[in-house]
Motif scaffolding. Structure first.
Motif, PDB file in Angstrom:
ATOM      1  N   ARG A 453       0.872  -1.232   0.130  1.00 39.19           N
ATOM      2  CA  ARG A 453       0.011   0.128   0.011  1.00 39.19           C
ATOM      3  C   ARG A 453       0.623   1.190  -0.002  1.00 39.19           C
ATOM      4  N   ALA A 454       0.266   2.375  -0.716  1.00 40.15           N
ATOM      5  CA  ALA A 454       1.018   3.441  -0.765  1.00 40.15           C
ATOM      6  C   ALA A 454      -0.180   4.459  -1.120  1.00 40.15           C
ATOM      7  N   SER A 455       0.084   5.835  -0.798  1.00 39.54           N
ATOM      8  CA  SER A 455      -0.929   6.887  -1.163  1.00 39.54           C
ATOM      9  C   SER A 455      -0.315   7.871  -1.718  1.00 39.54           C
ATOM     10  N   LEU A 456      -0.967   8.500  -2.587  1.00 36.76           N
ATOM     11  CA  LEU A 456      -0.789   9.783  -3.369  1.00 36.76           C
ATOM     12  C   LEU A 456      -1.448  10.909  -3.045  1.00 36.76           C
ATOM     13  N   LEU A 457      -0.898  11.681  -2.557  1.00 36.76           N
ATOM     14  CA  LEU A 457      -1.532  13.105  -1.906  1.00 36.76           C
ATOM     15  C   LEU A 457      -1.441  14.053  -2.828  1.00 36.76           C
ATOM     16  N   ARG A 465      -2.670  22.871   0.821  1.00 37.53           N
ATOM     17  CA  ARG A 465      -3.787  22.077   1.739  1.00 37.53           C
ATOM     18  C   ARG A 465      -4.272  20.763   0.651  1.00 37.53           C
ATOM     19  N   LEU A 466      -4.740  19.849   1.406  1.00 38.66           N
ATOM     20  CA  LEU A 466      -5.110  18.414   0.560  1.00 38.66           C
ATOM     21  C   LEU A 466      -6.323  18.694  -0.339  1.00 38.66           C
ATOM     22  N   GLN A 467      -5.921  18.504  -1.443  1.00 39.97           N
ATOM     23  CA  GLN A 467      -7.279  18.435  -2.217  1.00 39.97           C
ATOM     24  C   GLN A 467      -7.852  17.191  -2.572  1.00 39.97           C
ATOM     25  N   ALA A 468      -7.072  16.149  -2.496  1.00 38.71           N
ATOM     26  CA  ALA A 468      -7.613  14.697  -2.941  1.00 38.71           C
ATOM     27  C   ALA A 468      -6.382  13.885  -2.617  1.00 38.71           C
ATOM     28  N   TRP A 469      -6.767  12.679  -2.538  1.00 33.36           N
ATOM     29  CA  TRP A 469      -5.716  11.514  -2.477  1.00 33.36           C
ATOM     30  C   TRP A 469      -6.263  10.146  -3.123  1.00 33.36           C
ATOM     31  N   ASP A 470      -5.069   9.643  -3.588  1.00 36.33           N
ATOM     32  CA  ASP A 470      -5.162   8.104  -4.349  1.00 36.33           C
ATOM     33  C   ASP A 470      -4.597   7.287  -3.375  1.00 36.33           C
ATOM     34  N   GLU A 471      -5.628   6.045  -3.300  1.00 34.92           N
ATOM     35  CA  GLU A 471      -5.127   4.996  -2.180  1.00 34.92           C
ATOM     36  C   GLU A 471      -4.740   3.917  -3.246  1.00 34.92           C
ATOM     37  N   ILE A 472      -3.486   3.606  -3.202  1.00 32.03           N
ATOM     38  CA  ILE A 472      -2.943   2.637  -4.222  1.00 32.03           C
ATOM     39  C   ILE A 472      -2.523   1.295  -3.493  1.00 32.03           C
ATOM     40  N   GLU A 483      -4.743  -1.404  -7.551  1.00 32.31           N
ATOM     41  CA  GLU A 483      -5.981  -0.874  -7.326  1.00 32.31           C
ATOM     42  C   GLU A 483      -5.719   0.649  -6.960  1.00 32.31           C
ATOM     43  N   VAL A 484      -6.482   1.650  -7.617  1.00 28.10           N
ATOM     44  CA  VAL A 484      -6.186   2.883  -7.228  1.00 28.10           C
ATOM     45  C   VAL A 484      -7.777   3.555  -7.087  1.00 28.10           C
ATOM     46  N   SER A 485      -7.724   4.073  -5.664  1.00 23.89           N
ATOM     47  CA  SER A 485      -9.205   4.489  -5.450  1.00 23.89           C
ATOM     48  C   SER A 485      -8.908   5.952  -5.117  1.00 23.89           C
ATOM     49  N   ARG A 486      -9.802   6.963  -5.762  1.00 25.77           N
ATOM     50  CA  ARG A 486      -9.839   8.379  -5.521  1.00 25.77           C
ATOM     51  C   ARG A 486     -10.557   8.938  -4.269  1.00 25.77           C
ATOM     52  N   ARG A 487      -9.968   9.536  -3.603  1.00 30.47           N
ATOM     53  CA  ARG A 487     -10.662   9.868  -2.420  1.00 30.47           C
ATOM     54  C   ARG A 487     -10.579  11.439  -2.071  1.00 30.47           C
ATOM     55  N   LEU A 488     -11.756  12.127  -1.770  1.00 34.89           N
ATOM     56  CA  LEU A 488     -11.687  13.598  -1.760  1.00 34.89           C
ATOM     57  C   LEU A 488     -12.226  13.908  -0.235  1.00 34.89           C
TER      58      LEU A 488
END
Length: 507
Positions: A453-457, A465-472, A483-488
């Motif tokens: 697992r890793a996350s792209l901020l 400021r955090l706009q979104a992140w992808d959970e990889i 799997e890449v899940s977009r989060r807001l």
């Protein structure tokens, strides 16, 4: 004679009354008949959809096959073979829309490349194509469902009336499913897609987070952008534009708990290249035992292609930290020290106060972690008072990171090998990463290794400021799919009220 007449009347009476009694005894219960009819209708409708319930439709420059499938969850699945699939929580109904991207039409794609002025009308064209395809699919699905249920009803019951009842019930169920899908239609689902497929394809399919937030005016625009990205993936000609991240967005990769897995460096390097990463933040436990012999494992870090910010974990020794501090392009943070990278991003961190491989020292537990967190929070306040506020705080243990609540917008941690995120009571978002090493080399001892697992901020380049992140997420020890899940964040959702404009903080 009288006796013979009486016997004849008795036999006639029994013949008129015993047969219906026998028939009633063997007649099925109305609930059983109803259940049987429903089973016939559902199975027949499924067979109808399976045989004839799809539509081939052009959508912009690609040829697609649209299909309705029975489903418990609903939603939309866009298959881009062999690259992967996008899943959208577009609606809640017992039917799912499958869109298979079959091939890129070279003629239509080349027309877009040779005549760029046509791109401005692409969203209207795509919207029209999707509407036409959906209407055609709806009509064909109705015919397929009714025909399948009617045909199976006729085969089972051998009565035209029961067969027609099966067809009518099938049509009613499909109509109710369509109404439910329409009532629960969620165009915002395109903002949080889940991508499964080749890791190198994820950036182009999912898209840029800043653009997604800024361009959410109408669903058709997002649909056009999605299909345009799919077009890019096929690379019909070498002149098709490549994925270009928004210059207003800063991209930070959060990794943690690598635990001596050498494959992690290849994964991180791929993510840095594919997403054009501005900085990497490692929240510790890069090692397993912290021995000097393990230090050579760290040598690939300077070649990853981005500044590497690191804090010590409970499996990293003082010798590990000393070796890390001598590596090029590596920033070791401890005691609340801060560093500025990537054109102004300020990150402060503290090393874990415990080194658990050393069995000669009694572990301090959460109490020791809280002391370290308090020290980090004090350093954050000092930075703010000096006019150099910190954007991200880093600690290995979430217990320590939680002590920074209210002192910084974003805090990162690891340690637990489980990914989670929460907004704490005083407004700081705490993001805990899973294991980027899949639990380390010890994972091979298990039948079902941990996922990697890793996350792209995505951070606003001006406000940080955090706009979104992808959970990889990668399958354990499987490096080719992801799997890449977009989060807001809630504050960046399209329904959130815009914040009052304010000047960027002084640096």
């Amino acid at each position: 004679m009288v006796r013979a007449l009486s016997a004849r009347l008795l036999r006639r009476y029994r013949s008129h009354h015993s047969a219906p009694t026998s028939t009633l005894a063997h007649a099925p219960h109305p609930w059983a008949r109803g259940f049987g009819l429903v089973v016939v209708v559902l199975f027949g409708a499924w067979l109808g959809l399976l045989v004839v319930g799809d539509v081939r439709a052009p959508v912009g420059p690609v040829d697609t096959t649209m299909t309705l499938r029975p489903s418990f969850d609903g939603g939309t699945k866009i298959n881009v073979s062999p690259l992967g699939a996008l899943e959208l929580d577009s609606h809640v109904a017992p039917i799912r829309l499958d869109v298979d991207v079959d091939q890129l039409d070279a003629e239509r794609a080349s027309a877009l490349v040779n005549h760029p002025e046509r791109i401005s009308g692409l969203q209207e064209q795509i919207t029209g194509d999707v509407v036409d395809g959906t209407l055609d699919l709806a009509v064909r699905s109705c015919v397929a469902v009714v025909a399948g249920a009617t045909a199976l009803g006729l085969a089972v019951y051998r009565r035209p009336r029961r067969a027609l009842a099966a067809g009518g019930l099938a049509l009613a169920l499909l109509t109710a499913s369509g109404i439910t899908a329409y009532a629960t239609w969620n165009p915002k689902s395109v903002l949080e897609p889940k991508f499964s497929g080749l890791l190198s394809s994820a950036p182009s399919v999912v898209g840029d987070a800043r653009n997604i937030v800024a361009e959410f005016d109408v669903y058709q625009q997002e649909l056009a952008r999605l299909v345009t990205n799919v077009t890019k993936l096929y690379d019909a000609t070498s002149t098709l534009p490549a994925y270009q991240p928004s210059p207003t967005t800063m991209r930070v990769l959060h990794v943690s708990d690598i635990h001596l897995n050498p494959a992690s460096w290849h994964i991180i390097g791929s993510l840095v290249e594919q997403y054009d990463i501005d900085a990497i933040i490692d929240s510790g436990d890069t090692m397993d035992h912290g021995s000097a012999a393990e230090n050579v494992f760290l040598d690939p870090i300077p070649d990853l292609g981005a500044p590497y910010i690191w804090v010590r974990g409970n499996h990293d020794s003082a010798a590990t930290q000393a070796y890390m501090s001598r590596l090029k392009n590596v920033h070791v943070l401890d005691h609340g020290d801060a560093v500025t990278v990537a054109d102004g991003l300020r990150v402060a961190g503290i090393g874990d106060p415990q080194f658990t491989p050393d069995r000669s020292v009694a572990p301090q537990g959460d109490a020791g972690e809280r002391v370290a967190g308090v020290q980090l929070a004090a350093a954050l306040r000092d930075q703010k008072a000096a006019g150099t506020p910190v954007d991200i705080a880093v600690a290995h243990n979430p217990v320590a990171a939680a002590e920074t609540d209210g002192e910084v917008p974003l805090a990162l941690a690891g340690h637990t090998h489980e990914r989670r995120t929460e907004v704490m009571k005083r407004g700081t978002r705490l993001m805990v990463e899973g294991s980027t090493g899949g639990g380390g080399l010890r994972a091979v001892e298990k039948d079902d290794p941990q996922k990697i697992r890793a996350s792209l901020l995505y951070l606003d380049r001006d406000t940080r400021r955090l706009q979104a992140w992808d959970e990889i997420t990668l399958g354990g020890l499987g490096l080719s799919t992801a799997e890449v899940s977009r989060r807001l964040p809630d504050e960046n959702s399209p329904d959130a009220r815009p914040a009052e404009p304010s000047a960027p903080p002084s640096r």
